[in-house]
Design a protein around this motif. Structure first.
Motif, PDB file in Angstrom:
ATOM      1  N   ARG A   6       0.938 -15.363  11.136  1.00 59.26           N
ATOM      2  CA  ARG A   6      -0.007 -14.917  10.121  1.00 59.26           C
ATOM      3  C   ARG A   6      -0.398 -13.464  10.402  1.00 59.26           C
ATOM      4  O   ARG A   6      -0.398 -13.021  11.540  1.00 59.26           O
ATOM      5  CB  ARG A   6      -1.262 -15.800  10.117  1.00 59.26           C
ATOM      6  N   PRO A   7      -0.755 -12.720   9.340  1.00 58.70           N
ATOM      7  CA  PRO A   7      -1.154 -11.334   9.557  1.00 58.70           C
ATOM      8  C   PRO A   7      -2.468 -11.255  10.315  1.00 58.70           C
ATOM      9  O   PRO A   7      -3.284 -12.179  10.290  1.00 58.70           O
ATOM     10  CB  PRO A   7      -1.317 -10.796   8.126  1.00 58.70           C
ATOM     11  N   LEU A   8      -2.656 -10.154  11.028  1.00 57.80           N
ATOM     12  CA  LEU A   8      -3.905  -9.940  11.725  1.00 57.80           C
ATOM     13  C   LEU A   8      -5.045  -9.838  10.731  1.00 57.80           C
ATOM     14  O   LEU A   8      -4.870  -9.386   9.609  1.00 57.80           O
ATOM     15  CB  LEU A   8      -3.820  -8.636  12.544  1.00 57.80           C
ATOM     16  N   PRO A   9      -6.246 -10.265  11.101  1.00 60.44           N
ATOM     17  CA  PRO A   9      -7.370 -10.149  10.173  1.00 60.44           C
ATOM     18  C   PRO A   9      -7.634  -8.703   9.817  1.00 60.44           C
ATOM     19  O   PRO A   9      -7.404  -7.801  10.608  1.00 60.44           O
ATOM     20  CB  PRO A   9      -8.540 -10.761  10.963  1.00 60.44           C
ATOM     21  N   LEU A  10      -8.114  -8.502   8.586  1.00 61.45           N
ATOM     22  CA  LEU A  10      -8.403  -7.156   8.122  1.00 61.45           C
ATOM     23  C   LEU A  10      -9.816  -6.784   8.547  1.00 61.45           C
ATOM     24  O   LEU A  10     -10.797  -7.308   8.035  1.00 61.45           O
ATOM     25  CB  LEU A  10      -8.251  -7.101   6.595  1.00 61.45           C
ATOM     26  N   LEU A  11      -9.923  -5.851   9.492  1.00 62.64           N
ATOM     27  CA  LEU A  11     -11.215  -5.484  10.047  1.00 62.64           C
ATOM     28  C   LEU A  11     -11.766  -4.267   9.327  1.00 62.64           C
ATOM     29  O   LEU A  11     -11.128  -3.214   9.276  1.00 62.64           O
ATOM     30  CB  LEU A  11     -11.070  -5.159  11.548  1.00 62.64           C
ATOM     31  N   PRO A  12     -12.961  -4.347   8.732  1.00 60.82           N
ATOM     32  CA  PRO A  12     -13.510  -3.195   8.025  1.00 60.82           C
ATOM     33  C   PRO A  12     -13.936  -2.095   8.981  1.00 60.82           C
ATOM     34  O   PRO A  12     -14.412  -2.366  10.079  1.00 60.82           O
ATOM     35  CB  PRO A  12     -14.713  -3.779   7.285  1.00 60.82           C
ATOM     36  N   MET A  17     -13.892   0.275   4.181  1.00 58.34           N
ATOM     37  CA  MET A  17     -12.504   0.005   3.838  1.00 58.34           C
ATOM     38  C   MET A  17     -11.780  -0.465   5.096  1.00 58.34           C
ATOM     39  O   MET A  17     -12.032   0.026   6.195  1.00 58.34           O
ATOM     40  CB  MET A  17     -11.820   1.274   3.292  1.00 58.34           C
ATOM     41  N   THR A  18     -10.885  -1.432   4.959  1.00 61.00           N
ATOM     42  CA  THR A  18     -10.173  -1.945   6.112  1.00 61.00           C
ATOM     43  C   THR A  18      -9.258  -0.872   6.693  1.00 61.00           C
ATOM     44  O   THR A  18      -8.804   0.044   6.004  1.00 61.00           O
ATOM     45  CB  THR A  18      -9.324  -3.156   5.716  1.00 61.00           C
ATOM     46  N   HIS A  19      -8.985  -0.995   8.001  1.00 61.78           N
ATOM     47  CA  HIS A  19      -8.073  -0.064   8.659  1.00 61.78           C
ATOM     48  C   HIS A  19      -6.707  -0.107   7.999  1.00 61.78           C
ATOM     49  O   HIS A  19      -6.067   0.930   7.795  1.00 61.78           O
ATOM     50  CB  HIS A  19      -7.950  -0.415  10.147  1.00 61.78           C
ATOM     51  N   GLU A  20      -6.239  -1.326   7.687  1.00 57.58           N
ATOM     52  CA  GLU A  20      -4.931  -1.468   7.070  1.00 57.58           C
ATOM     53  C   GLU A  20      -4.887  -0.791   5.705  1.00 57.58           C
ATOM     54  O   GLU A  20      -3.907  -0.143   5.349  1.00 57.58           O
ATOM     55  CB  GLU A  20      -4.569  -2.954   6.931  1.00 57.58           C
ATOM     56  N   ALA A  21      -5.971  -0.941   4.938  1.00 57.99           N
ATOM     57  CA  ALA A  21      -6.014  -0.334   3.613  1.00 57.99           C
ATOM     58  C   ALA A  21      -6.020   1.188   3.712  1.00 57.99           C
ATOM     59  O   ALA A  21      -5.349   1.874   2.933  1.00 57.99           O
ATOM     60  CB  ALA A  21      -7.240  -0.820   2.844  1.00 57.99           C
ATOM     61  N   ARG A  22      -6.756   1.731   4.656  1.00 60.34           N
ATOM     62  CA  ARG A  22      -6.786   3.184   4.830  1.00 60.34           C
ATOM     63  C   ARG A  22      -5.417   3.709   5.236  1.00 60.34           C
ATOM     64  O   ARG A  22      -4.952   4.741   4.735  1.00 60.34           O
ATOM     65  CB  ARG A  22      -7.835   3.569   5.878  1.00 60.34           C
ATOM     66  N   ASN A  23      -4.756   3.013   6.139  1.00 63.73           N
ATOM     67  CA  ASN A  23      -3.411   3.439   6.552  1.00 63.73           C
ATOM     68  C   ASN A  23      -2.431   3.345   5.389  1.00 63.73           C
ATOM     69  O   ASN A  23      -1.553   4.208   5.231  1.00 63.73           O
ATOM     70  CB  ASN A  23      -2.933   2.578   7.722  1.00 63.73           C
ATOM     71  N   SER A  27      -0.271   6.355   3.669  1.00 65.14           N
ATOM     72  CA  SER A  27       1.188   6.307   3.519  1.00 65.14           C
ATOM     73  C   SER A  27       1.598   6.491   2.064  1.00 65.14           C
ATOM     74  O   SER A  27       2.582   7.185   1.770  1.00 65.14           O
ATOM     75  CB  SER A  27       1.723   4.964   4.048  1.00 65.14           C
ATOM     76  N   LEU A  28       0.859   5.860   1.166  1.00 64.47           N
ATOM     77  CA  LEU A  28       1.151   5.989  -0.265  1.00 64.47           C
ATOM     78  C   LEU A  28       1.016   7.439  -0.706  1.00 64.47           C
ATOM     79  O   LEU A  28       1.891   7.975  -1.408  1.00 64.47           O
ATOM     80  CB  LEU A  28       0.203   5.100  -1.062  1.00 64.47           C
ATOM     81  N   ALA A  29      -0.050   8.099  -0.282  1.00 63.37           N
ATOM     82  CA  ALA A  29      -0.269   9.494  -0.664  1.00 63.37           C
ATOM     83  C   ALA A  29       0.796  10.402  -0.072  1.00 63.37           C
ATOM     84  O   ALA A  29       1.225  11.371  -0.713  1.00 63.37           O
ATOM     85  CB  ALA A  29      -1.655   9.942  -0.209  1.00 63.37           C
ATOM     86  N   GLY A  30       1.242  10.085   1.144  1.00 62.30           N
ATOM     87  CA  GLY A  30       2.274  10.902   1.781  1.00 62.30           C
ATOM     88  C   GLY A  30       3.585  10.898   1.012  1.00 62.30           C
ATOM     89  O   GLY A  30       4.333  11.888   1.042  1.00 62.30           O
ATOM     90  N   ILE A  31       3.880   9.792   0.337  1.00 67.61           N
ATOM     91  CA  ILE A  31       5.096   9.712  -0.478  1.00 67.61           C
ATOM     92  C   ILE A  31       4.850  10.271  -1.871  1.00 67.61           C
ATOM     93  O   ILE A  31       5.673  11.018  -2.417  1.00 67.61           O
ATOM     94  CB  ILE A  31       5.590   8.261  -0.574  1.00 67.61           C
ATOM     95  N   ALA A  32       3.708   9.931  -2.465  1.00 70.56           N
ATOM     96  CA  ALA A  32       3.462  10.257  -3.870  1.00 70.56           C
ATOM     97  C   ALA A  32       3.162  11.730  -4.092  1.00 70.56           C
ATOM     98  O   ALA A  32       3.600  12.306  -5.105  1.00 70.56           O
ATOM     99  CB  ALA A  32       2.309   9.411  -4.406  1.00 70.56           C
TER     100      ALA A  32
END
Length: 492
Positions: A6-12, A17-23, A27-32
């Protein structure tokens, strides 16, 4: 049997905002971001051509406009087919990095994309070289047909360069090097503007060649972009020569896989362009005031949509990458982040257009424009409609990109076709012609199509990712759900 990982819990974090969401957002902005700059550079090239060729003659502007429409249609539809390689490349890269494999698994899809670009280039050039004969039965004036022939005879040869860039662009977006595409297209745009002026009107010791010179400038600019990008990438190792060698070995087999994913994307693009062309023809019957007001709002829509195209392409990469790595929950997060980003950005544009509509119209219209007193209030009404559906336009583009990352293109194709041709076009026709709403009815038709497509694609995304995540977690163990997940994750 071991339980599924299972994925690691999303820690705010401290900002909520979660660490995963910020990362993921980073990454999305780096491509877009680099892709958006490349799109903007192409828009500058198009605007420069319109301004300069308008100085040449009205016939020249009309002819170049016709050629531009056909070139755009052929290029965009061809790029839709080639884009079938995008999720394959990203999934292969994610799987390779997760499993610690060597080599370059993305080379397989890269080979299919190159072969597709070569075939489609030949078909596109053949069509463009016969464009005057294609236009003649539609009653186009002889002077315009002559100018079309002058321009397209040279400009047609830019298409192979444009389509050659596409596989490289996809490869770099997957490998995190979109800045190379951005830099090459931006430099090409800087070269194109003075070259267009010189070869069209003369200067620096050169004689002006009119529309023929404009076609030559267009072709030279794109071949310099393609050759410069390829040479630099090979010399610096950003595009290893081994990748091209590996790509050629299974290019024919890879072409079939690219085609399976790409042809529905191409049909989506064709449906969008077809509806735009049909609505433009309807609008042309409402007079000069309606045409100018429509063009003002259409320009604003293009400006707002430019970065959204890049977000959709980046979303495909991130979703497919996570699925290739066996992380459907992360893929869902990537898609959701993209949807929220696209919706938020379009909400900003909508609010800006709404609040500054008068100033924007004055900037684009000019104080000395004939009938400006009638154009301004009509354009303001159309801007209100545009502001109302921009958020949905962002959602449908991001959702399309996310679903392509899942290699789900056929259902979105059906959704887009129904939304544009069974909802949008009939609504526009009914309101504008039967109920006499004019161009306002046309834009309400666009609103109906975009809103319906966005809602359906959002539901499709929620359903597909829900099944994938549930299957990975073991809460859904049916043969169907396992098969869906395997199909998404498999690079080929």
């Amino acid at each position: 049997m071991p339980s599924p990982r299972r994925p690691l819990p999303l820690l705010p974090d401290h900002q909520g905002m979660t660490h995963e969401a910020r990362n993921e957002l980073r990454s999305l902005a780096g491509i877009a971001a680099p892709l958006a700059v490349a799109q903007a550079s192409q828009l500058v090239m198009s605007l420069a051509a319109s301004v300069m060729l308008g100085r040449l003659s009205g016939s020249a502007l009309a002819a170049s406009g016709l050629c531009a429409v056909f070139i755009q249609v052929l290029v965009v539809v061809s790029q839709g087919v080639i884009a079938g390689a995008h999720p394959l490349m990203a999934a292969a890269r994610g799987k390779s990095e997760t499993e610690g494999q060597g080599g370059d698994d993305a080379a397989y899809a890269f080979g299919g994309a190159i072969l597709a670009s070569l075939i489609l280039s030949l078909l596109s050039v053949a069509i463009l070289l016969n464009l005057p004969a294609i236009l003649q039965p539609f009653g186009v004036e002889a002077d315009i047909l002559h100018d079309v022939d002058q321009f397209v005879t040279m400009a047609a040869w830019a298409v192979p360069a444009i389509l050659w860039i596409m596989p490289i662009r996809l490869y770099f977006s997957v490998s995190g090097k979109s800045w190379l595409t951005m830099a090459s297209v931006a430099i090409g745009a800087v070269f194109y503007v003075p070259a267009l002026s010189t070869l069209t009107f003369g200067g620096f010791g050169f004689a002006g060649y009119g529309l023929t010179g404009a076609g030559i400038a267009y072709t030279i600019a794109w071949w310099l972009i393609a050759a410069g990008l390829t040479a630099y990438s090979l010399l610096t190792g950003h595009l290893p020569a081994s990748t091209i060698c590996n790509a050629s070995r299974k290019a024919t087999q890879a072409l079939r896989d690219v085609w399976k994913i790409g042809w529905p994307i191409a049909l989506i693009y064709a449906a969008e362009l077809g509806m735009t062309l049909a609505l433009t023809l309807i609008t042309s019957g409402f007079g000069t005031v309606a045409i100018i007001a429509n063009q003002i709002v259409y320009t604003l829509n293009n400006i707002a949509f430019n970065p959204i195209i890049a977000i959709g392409q980046a979303t495909t990469v991130r979703v497919a990458y996570h699925l290739g790595a066996g992380r459907p929950a992360a893929a869902r997060l990537a898609g959701n982040i993209s949807l929220m980003t696209a919706a938020g950005l379009m909400a900003f544009f909508g609010a800006l257009f709404f609040l500054a509509s008068r100033q924007i119209i004055d900037l684009l219209l000019g104080a000395d424009t004939v009938d400006s007193a009638a154009i301004e209030p009509l354009a303001q009404q159309l801007i209100l409609i545009l502001a109302g559906f921009l958020v949905f336009d962002g959602i449908q583009s991001a959702a399309n990109g996310a679903l392509r990352g899942l290699k789900d293109t056929r259902v979105p194709m059906i959704v887009d076709l129904c939304g544009y041709w069974l909802i949008g076009l009939p609504t526009a026709f009914l309101l504008s012609l039967w109920l006499d709403f004019g161009v306002i009815g046309v834009w309400f038709g666009i609103l109906a199509s975009i809103t319906s497509v966005a809602c359906c694609l959002l539901l499709r995304w929620t359903y597909m990712t829900g099944r994938a995540v549930a299957s990975a977690d073991g809460s859904v163990v049916t043969r169907e759900s396992r098969g869906v997940l395997r199909k998404m994750i498999s690079p080929t």
